[in-house]
Write an enzyme that holds these catalytic residues in place. Structure first.
Site: not given
Length: 319
Positions: A204, A209, A213, A239
């Site tokens: 990330n 981010h 995703d 996660e």
């Protein structure tokens, strides 16, 4: 709401009113002649809404919101010739529905005692009233069925994770105890595979981010596509993902975990191949339901196995 005269002196006739269809006899006309006709301005609530009265729309229209649907926007439109308040009159109960004029309207107001006299006077009024109430019941039942289906749709929606499409913790908390109980009752094995995407925070921080995703959604798709129809895929949190494997012993669960681990290495996060999933390998912990375990201790066992896989270097499977 303002009284503007009596029905007998108005321009309206009985045959225009559904409740009196085929019942426009001289006795019925005589009973209705003295009933008041009131005028209600557009947007004005019908007064005495808490009283048991029958209102027949002569012109304009009314909007009726059932008390059970308050705030839900379910407005029933009552047009000329139609009526409202029949049930409250028949069972002598307060009319809790919210009634408002949708247009400038004129209404015929019939008191409860007179409604009963009209029923006694002719079978036509009673027959029309029964037909009308039957229609209302059918409509209410249809609305109830739609609400039930909508409620089930939203319940199912609340059980799925919005990003990955997998089941979420709410679903897990509801279903895992049932799956454990079923395994106990049927004396069949039940296994869990707990999955953690390796170094996800670093991914990330490096790629953003939105890329994270996408990686999570890709990993979820890998898991979902590799499981049997009888298995379940869950986003446990962050996660961490989970596969629930009914009728699966530890040996078979290890084989499933190995398949998942291999497919995770081969998957691609982005179609243009900028960042392949080997940048996000997974650690896997496998546990099977023991004789003395409940759902909580089963999850704890899988989580402990996952921790051992991460301690051993990640991108591997542990029991």
């Amino acid at each position: 709401m303002k009284i503007i005269g009596a029905f007998g002196a108005s321009r309206y006739t009985i045959r225009e009113l559904e409740l009196f269809r085929d019942a426009d006899t001289p006795p019925v006309a005589a009973l209705l002649a003295a009933c008041p006709v009131v005028k209600v301005a557009k947007g004005e609530p019908v007064e005495d809404g808490l009283r048991a009265r029958l209102y027949v729309v002569l012109s304009g229209s009314l909007g009726v919101q059932p008390a059970t649907a308050a705030g839900e926007g379910e407005i029933q439109r009552v047009l000329p010739g139609e009526s409202v308040g029949e049930q409250s009159v028949l069972d002598d109960a307060a009319n809790l529905d919210a009634i408002t004029a949708l247009d400038d309207s004129e209404l015929l107001v019939i008191e409860p005692a007179l409604v009963w006299r009209l029923i006694d006077e002719g079978n036509g009024v009673a027959r029309n009233l029964l037909r009308l109430l039957s229609f209302r019941i059918r409509a209410a039942n249809a609305l109830l069925r739609r609400r039930q289906k909508l409620g089930e749709f939203y319940r199912q929606l609340s059980m799925n994770d919005g990003l990955t499409g997998l089941y979420n913790r709410a679903w897990l908390n509801d279903m895992l105890p049932k799956l454990v109980a079923r395994a106990r009752m049927d004396r069949t094995p039940l296994s869990l595979v707990m999955i953690d995407l390796d170094h996800f925070k670093r991914f990330n921080d490096t790629h953003g981010h939105m890329a994270g995703d996408t990686a999570l959604a890709t990993a979820a798709a890998v898991i979902r596509s590799a499981l049997r129809p009888s298995d379940f895929a869950v986003r446990y949190g962050g996660e961490e993902l989970m596969a629930i494997l009914p009728n699966t012993n530890r040996t078979l669960a290890m084989m499933v975990a190995e398949r998942l681990c291999a497919r995770m290495r081969e998957a691609v996060v982005f179609d243009d191949m900028r960042i392949a999933l080997p940048h996000l390998t997974g650690s896997f912990g496998v546990a099977s339901l023991g004789a003395e375990q409940d759902e909580r201790s089963l999850v704890e066992a899988a989580d402990a196995a996952l921790y051992r896989a991460k301690e051993a270097g990640r991108d591997r499977i542990h029991v």
